[in-house]
Design a protein around this motif. Structure first.
Motif, mmCIF file in Angstrom:
data_model
loop_
_atom_site.group_PDB
_atom_site.id
_atom_site.type_symbol
_atom_site.label_atom_id
_atom_site.label_comp_id
_atom_site.label_asym_id
_atom_site.label_seq_id
_atom_site.Cartn_x
_atom_site.Cartn_y
_atom_site.Cartn_z
ATOM 1 N N MET A 1 -52.067 1.544 -29.286
ATOM 2 C CA MET A 1 -52.112 0.657 -30.447
ATOM 3 C C MET A 1 -53.392 -0.170 -30.375
ATOM 4 N N GLU A 2 -54.052 -0.285 -31.517
ATOM 5 C CA GLU A 2 -55.345 -0.954 -31.552
ATOM 6 C C GLU A 2 -55.474 -1.791 -32.823
ATOM 7 N N ILE A 3 -55.933 -3.041 -32.651
ATOM 8 C CA ILE A 3 -56.236 -3.928 -33.773
ATOM 9 C C ILE A 3 -57.717 -4.261 -33.687
ATOM 10 N N ILE A 4 -58.419 -4.057 -34.817
ATOM 11 C CA ILE A 4 -59.848 -4.337 -34.902
ATOM 12 C C ILE A 4 -60.042 -5.537 -35.821
ATOM 13 N N LEU A 5 -60.643 -6.598 -35.311
ATOM 14 C CA LEU A 5 -60.981 -7.763 -36.121
ATOM 15 C C LEU A 5 -62.479 -7.702 -36.391
ATOM 16 N N MET A 6 -62.847 -7.494 -37.644
ATOM 17 C CA MET A 6 -64.262 -7.372 -38.005
ATOM 18 C C MET A 6 -64.646 -8.493 -38.952
ATOM 19 N N ARG A 7 -65.833 -9.033 -38.726
ATOM 20 C CA ARG A 7 -66.364 -10.048 -39.634
ATOM 21 C C ARG A 7 -67.127 -9.347 -40.756
ATOM 22 N N HIS A 8 -67.044 -9.918 -41.941
ATOM 23 C CA HIS A 8 -67.717 -9.390 -43.120
ATOM 24 C C HIS A 8 -69.230 -9.312 -42.936
ATOM 25 N N GLY A 9 -69.889 -8.612 -43.852
ATOM 26 C CA GLY A 9 -71.347 -8.531 -43.871
ATOM 27 C C GLY A 9 -71.978 -9.814 -44.385
ATOM 28 N N LYS A 10 -73.299 -9.823 -44.442
ATOM 29 C CA LYS A 10 -74.043 -11.013 -44.855
ATOM 30 C C LYS A 10 -73.903 -11.247 -46.357
ATOM 31 N N PRO A 11 -73.415 -12.434 -46.740
ATOM 32 C CA PRO A 11 -73.272 -12.739 -48.171
ATOM 33 C C PRO A 11 -74.623 -12.754 -48.892
ATOM 34 N N ALA A 12 -74.604 -12.301 -50.141
ATOM 35 C CA ALA A 12 -75.828 -12.255 -50.946
ATOM 36 C C ALA A 12 -76.303 -13.661 -51.319
ATOM 37 N N PHE A 13 -75.380 -14.603 -51.483
ATOM 38 C CA PHE A 13 -75.739 -15.962 -51.887
ATOM 39 C C PHE A 13 -76.438 -16.696 -50.751
ATOM 40 N N THR A 14 -77.583 -17.266 -51.060
ATOM 41 C CA THR A 14 -78.267 -18.109 -50.076
ATOM 42 C C THR A 14 -78.401 -19.533 -50.585
ATOM 43 N N GLY A 15 -78.574 -19.704 -51.896
ATOM 44 C CA GLY A 15 -78.647 -21.045 -52.470
ATOM 45 C C GLY A 15 -79.924 -21.773 -52.101
ATOM 46 N N GLY A 173 -71.381 -6.376 -31.292
ATOM 47 C CA GLY A 173 -72.290 -7.164 -32.107
ATOM 48 C C GLY A 173 -72.007 -8.650 -32.101
ATOM 49 N N LYS A 174 -72.908 -9.353 -32.785
ATOM 50 C CA LYS A 174 -72.781 -10.801 -32.971
ATOM 51 C C LYS A 174 -73.110 -11.092 -34.419
ATOM 52 N N GLY A 175 -72.600 -12.153 -34.946
ATOM 53 C CA GLY A 175 -72.897 -12.512 -36.333
ATOM 54 C C GLY A 175 -72.157 -11.634 -37.319
ATOM 55 N N TYR A 176 -72.806 -11.354 -38.441
ATOM 56 C CA TYR A 176 -72.193 -10.523 -39.469
ATOM 57 C C TYR A 176 -71.923 -9.128 -38.930
ATOM 58 N N TRP A 177 -70.832 -8.532 -39.373
ATOM 59 C CA TRP A 177 -70.378 -7.192 -38.989
ATOM 60 C C TRP A 177 -69.878 -7.114 -37.550
ATOM 61 N N ASN A 178 -69.798 -8.247 -36.822
ATOM 62 C CA ASN A 178 -69.305 -8.140 -35.447
ATOM 63 C C ASN A 178 -67.840 -7.738 -35.465
ATOM 64 N N ALA A 179 -67.415 -7.129 -34.384
ATOM 65 C CA ALA A 179 -66.014 -6.675 -34.289
ATOM 66 C C ALA A 179 -65.521 -6.836 -32.865
ATOM 67 N N ARG A 180 -64.240 -7.102 -32.769
ATOM 68 C CA ARG A 180 -63.555 -7.150 -31.477
ATOM 69 C C ARG A 180 -62.312 -6.296 -31.609
ATOM 70 N N THR A 181 -62.059 -5.519 -30.574
ATOM 71 C CA THR A 181 -60.936 -4.600 -30.574
ATOM 72 C C THR A 181 -59.921 -5.057 -29.526
ATOM 73 N N TYR A 182 -58.645 -4.988 -29.899
ATOM 74 C CA TYR A 182 -57.553 -5.454 -29.021
ATOM 75 C C TYR A 182 -56.522 -4.341 -28.841
ATOM 76 N N HIS A 183 -56.029 -4.226 -27.604
ATOM 77 C CA HIS A 183 -54.970 -3.272 -27.264
ATOM 78 C C HIS A 183 -53.818 -4.045 -26.639
ATOM 79 N N LEU A 184 -52.610 -3.536 -26.838
ATOM 80 C CA LEU A 184 -51.441 -4.157 -26.228
ATOM 81 C C LEU A 184 -51.390 -3.738 -24.765
ATOM 82 N N GLN A 185 -51.222 -4.715 -23.876
ATOM 83 C CA GLN A 185 -51.193 -4.433 -22.433
ATOM 84 C C GLN A 185 -49.883 -3.798 -22.050
#
Length: 185
Positions: A1-15, A173-185
């Motif tokens: 079993m695997e859960i992947i937590l991924m952060r979104h890409g870089k938003p287009a809005f900079t302001g 990775g770090k920042g946008y698009w970074n991901a961490r994967t988790y498994h049940l022990q």
């Protein structure tokens, strides 16, 4: 079993490059409405996303457009996965970078200030709900589940997963698009 937590890409809005603390309310609102525009996900993010049997997402445009960029559609979109809000503080006369203000406001939030936004305690409660949804989803899918979420909320969900016996097995990775994967022990 695997859960992947991924952060979104870089938003287009900079302001604007510099804003007052009061102008940050508008900046945050526009940031929350922003998608990722033409931001292209890195190959490792594409590979991870393609392995998922079920896709879950925050309802914010930057998360949903990130899934589109990955060529995936969400099976579930839930407000429980949205990013934690930022409290605002009025500091007259200073025009600073929105990223500086966001950092100051996030530190304030972590220290207990939650002016007009969800408190850290409530965000942690939401992370418990989010982790429960992810664990149920991975059991139902009988395979990897991907959450397209946000930096702070993903970290709170990760802490909850770890407290439930899940172990971080990979960090990408770090920042946008970074991901961490988790498994049940």
């Amino acid at each position: 079993m695997e859960i992947i937590l991924m952060r979104h890409g870089k938003p287009a809005f900079t302001g604007l490059t510099k804003v007052t603390s009061l102008e940050m309310a508008e900046w945050i609102s526009r940031y929350d409405l922003s998608d990722t525009g033409s931001d292209i996900p890195p190959q490792p993010s594409k590979t991870l996303a393609s392995s998922a049997l079920r896709i879950i997402s925050s309802p914010l445009p930057r998360a949903l457009s990130s899934l589109i960029a990955l060529g995936r559609k969400p099976d579930l979109i839930d407000d429980v996965f949205r990013e934690a809000g930022l409290p605002l503080l009025h500091v007259p006369a200073f025009r600073l970078s929105p990223l500086f203000w966001a950092s100051v406001f996030r530190v304030m939030w972590l220290c207990g200030s939650s002016r007009n936004v969800e408190s850290l305690g409530l965000a942690k409660q939401r992370a418990v709900q989010a982790a429960d949804i992810l664990v149920t989803s991975v059991k139902e899918a009988n395979g990897p589940v991907l959450l397209m979420g946000h930096g702070v909320m993903n970290r709170l969900i990760a802490k909850q997963l770890i407290s439930m016996g899940w172990k971080e097995s990979r960090r990408q990775g770090k920042g946008y698009w970074n991901a961490r994967t988790y498994h049940l022990q």
